[in-house]
Design a protein around this motif. Structure first.
Motif, PDB file in Angstrom:
ATOM      1  N   SER A  95       0.911  -1.162  -0.020  1.00  0.00           N
ATOM      2  CA  SER A  95      -0.040   0.004  -0.081  1.00  0.00           C
ATOM      3  C   SER A  95       0.896   1.154   0.141  1.00  0.00           C
ATOM      4  O   SER A  95       0.552   2.235  -0.851  1.00  0.00           O
ATOM      5  N   GLU A  96       2.062   1.356   0.818  1.00  0.00           N
ATOM      6  CA  GLU A  96       2.699   2.621   1.043  1.00  0.00           C
ATOM      7  C   GLU A  96       3.668   2.392  -0.463  1.00  0.00           C
ATOM      8  O   GLU A  96       3.779   3.712  -0.782  1.00  0.00           O
ATOM      9  N   GLU A  97       3.932   1.452  -1.095  1.00  0.00           N
ATOM     10  CA  GLU A  97       4.781   1.567  -2.419  1.00  0.00           C
ATOM     11  C   GLU A  97       3.690   1.763  -3.344  1.00  0.00           C
ATOM     12  O   GLU A  97       4.185   2.726  -4.090  1.00  0.00           O
ATOM     13  N   ALA A  98       2.380   1.582  -3.391  1.00  0.00           N
ATOM     14  CA  ALA A  98       1.554   2.139  -4.250  1.00  0.00           C
ATOM     15  C   ALA A  98       1.344   3.665  -4.253  1.00  0.00           C
ATOM     16  O   ALA A  98       1.169   3.988  -5.395  1.00  0.00           O
ATOM     17  N   ASP A  99       1.436   3.916  -3.150  1.00  0.00           N
ATOM     18  CA  ASP A  99       1.070   5.485  -2.634  1.00  0.00           C
ATOM     19  C   ASP A  99       2.430   6.024  -3.513  1.00  0.00           C
ATOM     20  O   ASP A  99       2.411   7.232  -4.193  1.00  0.00           O
ATOM     21  N   LEU A 100       3.573   5.573  -3.160  1.00  0.00           N
ATOM     22  CA  LEU A 100       5.045   6.215  -3.932  1.00  0.00           C
ATOM     23  C   LEU A 100       5.047   6.195  -5.341  1.00  0.00           C
ATOM     24  O   LEU A 100       5.139   7.099  -6.175  1.00  0.00           O
ATOM     25  N   ILE A 101       4.350   4.932  -5.886  1.00  0.00           N
ATOM     26  CA  ILE A 101       4.272   4.840  -7.330  1.00  0.00           C
ATOM     27  C   ILE A 101       3.316   5.792  -7.877  1.00  0.00           C
ATOM     28  O   ILE A 101       3.518   6.363  -9.035  1.00  0.00           O
ATOM     29  N   GLY A 102       2.232   6.144  -7.204  1.00  0.00           N
ATOM     30  CA  GLY A 102       1.280   7.120  -7.581  1.00  0.00           C
ATOM     31  C   GLY A 102       1.828   8.621  -7.466  1.00  0.00           C
ATOM     32  O   GLY A 102       1.746   9.447  -8.550  1.00  0.00           O
ATOM     33  N   ARG A 103       2.647   8.752  -6.425  1.00  0.00           N
ATOM     34  CA  ARG A 103       3.375  10.242  -6.572  1.00  0.00           C
ATOM     35  C   ARG A 103       4.488  10.164  -7.537  1.00  0.00           C
ATOM     36  O   ARG A 103       4.512  11.374  -8.257  1.00  0.00           O
ATOM     37  N   LEU A 104       5.091   9.269  -7.757  1.00  0.00           N
ATOM     38  CA  LEU A 104       5.963   9.267  -8.912  1.00  0.00           C
ATOM     39  C   LEU A 104       5.346   9.450 -10.363  1.00  0.00           C
ATOM     40  O   LEU A 104       5.907  10.119 -11.129  1.00  0.00           O
ATOM     41  N   GLU A 105       4.129   9.052 -10.666  1.00  0.00           N
ATOM     42  CA  GLU A 105       3.579   9.012 -11.619  1.00  0.00           C
ATOM     43  C   GLU A 105       3.043  10.448 -11.791  1.00  0.00           C
ATOM     44  O   GLU A 105       3.221  11.100 -12.989  1.00  0.00           O
ATOM     45  N   THR A 106       2.623  11.067 -10.880  1.00  0.00           N
ATOM     46  CA  THR A 106       2.296  12.449 -10.972  1.00  0.00           C
ATOM     47  C   THR A 106       3.401  13.372 -11.052  1.00  0.00           C
ATOM     48  O   THR A 106       3.141  14.435 -12.019  1.00  0.00           O
ATOM     49  N   LEU A 107       4.565  13.166 -10.422  1.00  0.00           N
ATOM     50  CA  LEU A 107       5.758  14.005 -10.480  1.00  0.00           C
ATOM     51  C   LEU A 107       6.359  13.652 -12.115  1.00  0.00           C
ATOM     52  O   LEU A 107       6.777  14.844 -12.812  1.00  0.00           O
ATOM     53  N   GLU A 108       6.175  12.510 -12.680  1.00  0.00           N
ATOM     54  CA  GLU A 108       6.769  12.613 -14.064  1.00  0.00           C
ATOM     55  C   GLU A 108       5.866  13.107 -14.977  1.00  0.00           C
ATOM     56  O   GLU A 108       6.331  13.672 -16.017  1.00  0.00           O
ATOM     57  N   MET A 109       4.272  13.248 -14.879  1.00  0.00           N
ATOM     58  CA  MET A 109       3.435  14.065 -15.611  1.00  0.00           C
ATOM     59  C   MET A 109       3.973  15.460 -15.426  1.00  0.00           C
ATOM     60  O   MET A 109       3.637  16.186 -16.432  1.00  0.00           O
ATOM     61  N   GLU A 138      11.357  24.695 -12.333  1.00  0.00           N
ATOM     62  CA  GLU A 138       9.924  23.575 -12.399  1.00  0.00           C
ATOM     63  C   GLU A 138      10.882  22.368 -12.903  1.00  0.00           C
ATOM     64  O   GLU A 138      10.516  21.172 -12.306  1.00  0.00           O
ATOM     65  N   LEU A 139      11.701  22.312 -14.102  1.00  0.00           N
ATOM     66  CA  LEU A 139      12.061  20.947 -14.442  1.00  0.00           C
ATOM     67  C   LEU A 139      13.204  20.456 -13.446  1.00  0.00           C
ATOM     68  O   LEU A 139      13.138  19.327 -13.003  1.00  0.00           O
ATOM     69  N   LYS A 140      14.019  21.252 -12.687  1.00  0.00           N
ATOM     70  CA  LYS A 140      14.994  20.783 -11.808  1.00  0.00           C
ATOM     71  C   LYS A 140      14.201  20.269 -10.518  1.00  0.00           C
ATOM     72  O   LYS A 140      14.658  19.490 -10.014  1.00  0.00           O
ATOM     73  N   LEU A 141      13.244  21.087 -10.142  1.00  0.00           N
ATOM     74  CA  LEU A 141      12.580  20.664  -8.877  1.00  0.00           C
ATOM     75  C   LEU A 141      11.730  19.505  -9.219  1.00  0.00           C
ATOM     76  O   LEU A 141      11.730  18.376  -8.328  1.00  0.00           O
ATOM     77  N   SER A 142      11.219  19.327 -10.445  1.00  0.00           N
ATOM     78  CA  SER A 142      10.533  17.906 -10.627  1.00  0.00           C
ATOM     79  C   SER A 142      11.459  16.595 -10.540  1.00  0.00           C
ATOM     80  O   SER A 142      11.233  15.650 -10.127  1.00  0.00           O
ATOM     81  N   VAL A 186      11.730  10.383  -4.643  1.00  0.00           N
ATOM     82  CA  VAL A 186      10.792   9.338  -4.575  1.00  0.00           C
ATOM     83  C   VAL A 186      11.233   7.989  -5.003  1.00  0.00           C
ATOM     84  O   VAL A 186      10.877   7.013  -4.094  1.00  0.00           O
ATOM     85  N   LYS A 187      12.251   8.154  -6.081  1.00  0.00           N
ATOM     86  CA  LYS A 187      12.917   6.811  -6.643  1.00  0.00           C
ATOM     87  C   LYS A 187      13.488   6.157  -5.292  1.00  0.00           C
ATOM     88  O   LYS A 187      13.911   4.927  -5.123  1.00  0.00           O
TER      89      LYS A 187
END
Length: 427
Positions: free
Chosen positions: A225-239, A345-349, A356-357
């Motif tokens: 569940s925790e890893e899934a949250d991380l994956i969701g955050r990672l996907e948002t950041l990558e977008m 913005e790019l650097k922050l992302s 997160v990784k």
């Protein structure tokens, strides 16, 4: 003829004969043995009699060798000379032909007798051609011996006709039987393969069931569940990063058109220094693998050339084509501000993605699920493959089983070609 052959070729009224399929190998073996024995006896008898004939020819040759004639034995003196010269050659050739002998191998007796008769006949026609006129009785005795071997050939041909015919026909039946046995063998092998595949499919399905249980447990774990949250955050950041990257590309594309036109105008005005500085700015901004790394240098260079750019814009209004370009170059600070904002913005992302990784390295449930998913797919694909092979084998079994009744009929007809009575094949 006694024994098995006499039973088969008896002239008694035929009675129906029921033959069990499983007994055919024994019947074939008996037929082959009896036919072979009959052929062997005929061959050995012929060989013995042929040997006697050769001995008789030898004696005739001895008599011919001692025979002589006077110069007035025949009116044709030339013929006498030819006979005198050809007689020793004829005798030597005939003795060599006799020396080759008759084979004691039953399978070669017939051919060896034919070989002798052919060779002897050739010698009679060549070296013995003129001897008959001078030595009629002696040559008649030699020819009689050769003819006796020829008669033995004819007699052996007649003696072995029935067993050879039966051997050939039983051989044909045996071939048909072996073909059917091959079909049964194929069916057995196909069924064994189907059984083996069924065992493999059962084992693969047990593995799949175990995999599903483990995967379900992992999905219900707190770690997952925790890893899934991380994956969701990672996907948002990558977008978010992708959106910023797209904006950067659009920004560079919009300004690049203006910069290139301006560089061209500087070159036309013979301001090579300024054209070079603008080209350098274009080069810095277009380094796709180094986005924003040289942002400070680019901003500094842009601010330094902006006054000259503005003079180009004033003198050449068509350099700026749309409202976006007009806004970007409306004052010296607009483009640098947007460039800084986008790069930040790019650097922050990128920093957030890396963080997160890094955090995700401490979780293993996702990697384990990936491995299990791969194994699940492999097992599923293997089951599909085995099921398809099984269906193909079942079709082949059905095909072979459908052929057997017709093959049995052909075998039964073949048996009727050489058995004593009408055959009813039971299987």
């Amino acid at each position: 003829m006694a024994g098995f052959l006499s039973k088969i070729f008896s002239k008694k009224e035929p009675e129906s004969e029921v033959i069990e399929y499983f007994s055919l190998p024994e019947i074939f073996a008996e037929a082959e043995r009896e036919a072979g024995e009959s052929i062997r006896r005929a061959a050995m008898s012929a060989a013995g009699n042929a040997g006697d004939s050769l001995e008789s020819i030898k004696k005739s040759l001895d008599i011919l060798e001692k025979a002589d004639f006077s110069d007035d034995a025949h009116p044709n003196k030339k013929l006498l000379n030819v006979a005198r010269n050809s007689k020793p050659k004829f005798i030597d050739s005939m003795r060599r032909a006799i020396g080759a002998g008759i084979s004691d191998d039953p399978d070669k007796v017939y051919d060896s007798m034919i070989s002798f008769v052919n060779e002897a006949a050739k010698i009679m026609r060549s070296k013995g051609r003129y001897l008959g006129a001078v030595f009629p009785e002696e040559m008649k005795a030699v020819k009689s011996g050769i003819d006796s071997v020829g008669k033995l050939i004819n007699k052996m041909t007649e003696d072995v006709k029935i067993p050879v015919d039966m051997k050939e026909k039983s051989g044909i039946s045996k071939g048909k039987y072996n073909f059917i046995e091959d079909k049964y063998g194929q069916i057995r092998r196909y069924k064994e393969k189907i059984s083996e595949s069924a065992d493999n499919i059962s084992e693969l399905r047990r593995e799949i069931s175990d995999i599903e249980s483990v995967m379900e447990g992992l999905k219900n774990s707190a770690e997952f569940s925790e890893e899934a949250d991380l994956i969701g955050r990672l996907e948002t950041l990558e977008m978010k990063f992708s959106a910023a990257e797209n904006y950067y590309e659009a920004l560079i594309a919009s300004t690049g058109n203006v910069f290139r036109k301006s560089s061209y105008q500087f070159s036309r005005d013979n301001n090579k220094e300024m054209a070079g500085r603008v080209d350098n700015l274009i080069d810095i901004l277009s380094k796709k693998n180094d986005k924003c790394r040289l942002m400070g240098e680019a901003v500094e260079l842009y601010i330094s050339v902006y006054p000259s750019l503005a003079s180009v814009f004033d003198a050449n209004p068509d350099v700026i084509k749309n409202k976006t370009e007009e806004e970007l170059f409306s004052s010296p600070g607009v483009f640098p501000e947007k460039l800084k904002s986008c790069c930040n913005e790019l650097k922050l992302s990128l920093d957030e993605i890396a963080a997160v990784k890094k955090e995700g390295e401490g979780y293993s449930s996702g990697r384990e699920l990936d491995k299990l998913s791969v194994k699940f797919e492999m097992n599923t694909e293997e089951i599909t493959k085995l099921e398809e092979e099984t269906e193909s084998l079942k079709f082949r079994i059905e095909e072979a089983e459908n052929e057997i009744p017709e093959l049995m009929k052909e075998l039964e007809l073949s048996l009727n070609e050489w058995r004593k009575s009408p055959v009813e094949l039971k299987f």
